[in-house]
Scaffold this motif. Structure first.
Motif, short mmCIF file in Angstrom:
data_model
loop_
_atom_site.label_atom_id
_atom_site.label_comp_id
_atom_site.label_asym_id
_atom_site.label_seq_id
_atom_site.Cartn_x
_atom_site.Cartn_y
_atom_site.Cartn_z
N LEU A 139 -7.18 -4.54 41.24
CA LEU A 139 -6.45 -3.35 41.20
C LEU A 139 -6.32 -3.30 39.71
O LEU A 139 -6.34 -1.92 39.12
CB LEU A 139 -5.13 -3.39 41.80
N ARG A 140 -6.00 -4.07 38.62
CA ARG A 140 -5.70 -3.92 37.20
C ARG A 140 -6.91 -3.81 36.49
O ARG A 140 -6.91 -3.35 35.65
CB ARG A 140 -4.97 -4.98 36.69
N GLU B 215 -15.46 -4.79 37.13
CA GLU B 215 -15.02 -4.91 38.44
C GLU B 215 -13.60 -4.36 38.56
O GLU B 215 -12.80 -4.47 37.34
CB GLU B 215 -14.93 -6.19 39.01
N GLY B 216 -13.19 -3.65 39.49
CA GLY B 216 -11.82 -3.42 39.75
C GLY B 216 -11.64 -1.75 39.85
O GLY B 216 -12.49 -0.89 39.45
N PHE B 217 -10.46 -1.42 40.02
CA PHE B 217 -9.99 0.02 40.28
C PHE B 217 -10.24 0.81 39.07
O PHE B 217 -10.66 1.99 39.25
CB PHE B 217 -8.44 0.16 40.79
N THR C 262 -9.02 -10.87 32.57
CA THR C 262 -8.61 -9.42 32.93
C THR C 262 -8.96 -8.45 31.50
O THR C 262 -9.24 -8.80 30.42
CB THR C 262 -7.12 -9.41 32.96
N ILE C 263 -8.88 -7.16 32.03
CA ILE C 263 -8.90 -6.36 30.80
C ILE C 263 -7.95 -6.21 29.68
O ILE C 263 -8.39 -6.24 28.44
CB ILE C 263 -9.00 -4.72 31.27
N PHE D 169 -9.00 -9.20 27.82
CA PHE D 169 -10.27 -9.07 27.00
C PHE D 169 -9.84 -8.39 25.61
O PHE D 169 -10.59 -8.94 24.71
CB PHE D 169 -11.12 -8.24 27.83
N PHE D 170 -9.04 -7.52 25.52
CA PHE D 170 -8.81 -6.76 24.17
C PHE D 170 -8.07 -7.92 23.34
O PHE D 170 -7.94 -7.38 22.02
CB PHE D 170 -7.97 -5.53 24.38
N ARG D 171 -7.56 -8.98 23.86
CA ARG D 171 -6.70 -10.06 22.90
C ARG D 171 -7.51 -11.07 22.41
O ARG D 171 -7.17 -12.00 21.66
CB ARG D 171 -5.56 -10.45 23.61
N LEU D 172 -9.04 -11.10 22.89
CA LEU D 172 -9.98 -11.94 22.82
C LEU D 172 -10.63 -11.99 21.50
O LEU D 172 -10.96 -13.04 20.97
CB LEU D 172 -10.81 -12.09 24.09
N ARG D 173 -10.63 -10.93 20.87
CA ARG D 173 -11.34 -10.72 19.39
C ARG D 173 -11.01 -11.60 18.28
O ARG D 173 -11.78 -12.45 17.76
CB ARG D 173 -11.40 -9.22 18.95
#
Length: 393
Positions: A9-10, A76-78, A52-53, A56-60
């Motif tokens: 969903l997220r 994947e996901g909504f 999770t998205i 993912f943005f905290r991964l850099r």
């Protein structure tokens, strides 16, 4: 672990990570409580994982710290599904229109069926139902409660013991139980029982009245069989004569039997056609072209879509065409005579009634010409011969 419904969903991504410090990268991600799962090492210094998205943005910063690189392999996901729909607006509009169309079609009343009525006409019941808001193409949400509709219809329909209303999908079924009123016997005037035909009396039984004939007595049409006048001349009484009288009646029917019989057989050749059915209309999908048979029979089979107990006005019709062939067969004259006698007996007995029977049969005249056998048959039939005649003062 596998992706959960919340992750879908997220939204999440499947990424590939390269570098010499992958273990350190994974430890740092765990320390920061990032949602990571399904970690697989595909080669030395290379791994795949789902994240999770949001994480993912905290991964850099962690990638810079460990000297690693990442590449997205799958989304994947909504959120990504919504993004695809925005790029395919016409497809999304079509899906939305289809869903809305199905909802609208399933929210209408497409058929009103009446069951159980015998004395009350279907039109009378449907008119009363229409006054209560039950009619074709009515919105289902505008219908009253079925119990309230049942009570209202019972008030509107005289002679009903119970009325039930059932909403089944797009159909409304009105079930009627009519009240049973005992029949009032008609008032009968005094009468005689007289002979309806000239006959030879074989049986007479007088329930009420005075019998005037005996078995083996010949009577003519109109003769009194059981009199409705009883008593002596000085003290007579008129009654309703009742009883049973049977006699032998003579018939001379003329019949004709063809010397060639025709019957139908199937050749085994078939053709199939299919249709998409929308309401009361059909759109042919297959089986185009001229029918290759001169004579054929059609066997239709219809199926209707249903969804969550609702019957939708959408379905399909499969039609099977079977080729038939008419074969002629010659009939022996003797067999034709037997068929003619049976035909004459059936004709006379159907008119005489169920209590009649053939006592004897005889062919008076028979000839064959123009491919037919013409016969005149004499039949002696035992049947009820009593009919009513009012007593006129």
């Amino acid at each position: 672990m596998k992706s959960s419904y919340i992750h879908r969903l997220r939204g999440f991504v499947r990424i590939e990570v390269k570098g010499g410090q992958i273990e350190k990268l994974l430890n740092r991600m765990t320390e920061r409580k990032m949602a990571v799962w399904d970690i697989r090492y595909t080669a030395e210094n290379k791994a795949e994982l789902s994240i999770t998205i949001r994480d993912f943005f905290r991964l850099r910063p962690l990638l810079k710290e460990t000297g690693s690189r990442s590449r997205i392999r799958q989304k994947e996901g909504f959120p990504f599904w919504i993004d695809k729909l925005e790029k395919r607006k016409f497809f999304a509009m079509g899906v939305l229109a289809f869903v809305i169309g199905i909802y609208v079609l399933s929210s209408l009343v497409w058929h009103v069926r009446v069951e159980g009525n015998e004395k009350l006409s279907k039109e009378q019941i449907l008119l009363a139902a229409k006054q209560q808001g039950i009619y074709k193409l009515q919105w289902k949400f505008r219908l009253k409660d079925p119990a309230e509709l049942s009570r209202a219809l019972q008030r509107e329909l005289p002679g009903t013991a119970w009325v039930g209303v059932e909403v089944s999908g797009t159909h409304v079924i009105i079930k009627v139980v009519e009240s049973t009123v005992p029949d009032t016997p008609p008032l009968l005037s005094p009468r005689h029982l007289v002979a309806s035909k000239s006959a030879l009396v074989t049986e007479i039984f007088a329930e009420k009245g005075r019998p005037l004939v005996k078995p083996n007595t010949y009577v003519r049409k109109g003769d009194i069989l059981i009199s409705g006048i009883i008593g002596v001349e000085t003290n007579q009484q008129n009654v309703v004569a009742a009883g049973r009288v049977k006699g032998i009646v003579w018939y001379k029917p003329t019949v004709e039997v063809p010397l060639t019989l025709q019957y139908k057989t199937y050749t085994g050749e078939t053709k199939n056609r299919s249709y998409l059915v929308l309401g009361s209309r059909g759109l042919q999908l297959s089986g185009y072209g001229k029918i290759p048979f001169e004579q054929y029979e059609s066997i239709p089979e219809r199926k209707t879509l249903s969804w969550r107990g609702y019957t939708l006005p959408i379905g399909w019709l499969s039609e099977k065409l079977l080729e038939v062939q008419i074969i002629e067969q010659a009939v022996d004259p003797k067999e034709a005579s037997e068929l003619g006698i049976e035909q004459a007996k059936t004709q006379i007995l159907s008119a005489a009634g169920s209590e009649s029977r053939v006592v004897s049969e005889k062919i008076l005249h028979e000839k064959a010409e123009n491919g037919k056998v013409y016969m005149e048959v004499l039949l002696e039939v035992e049947e009820p011969i009593a009919t009513e005649q009012p007593i006129v003062p």
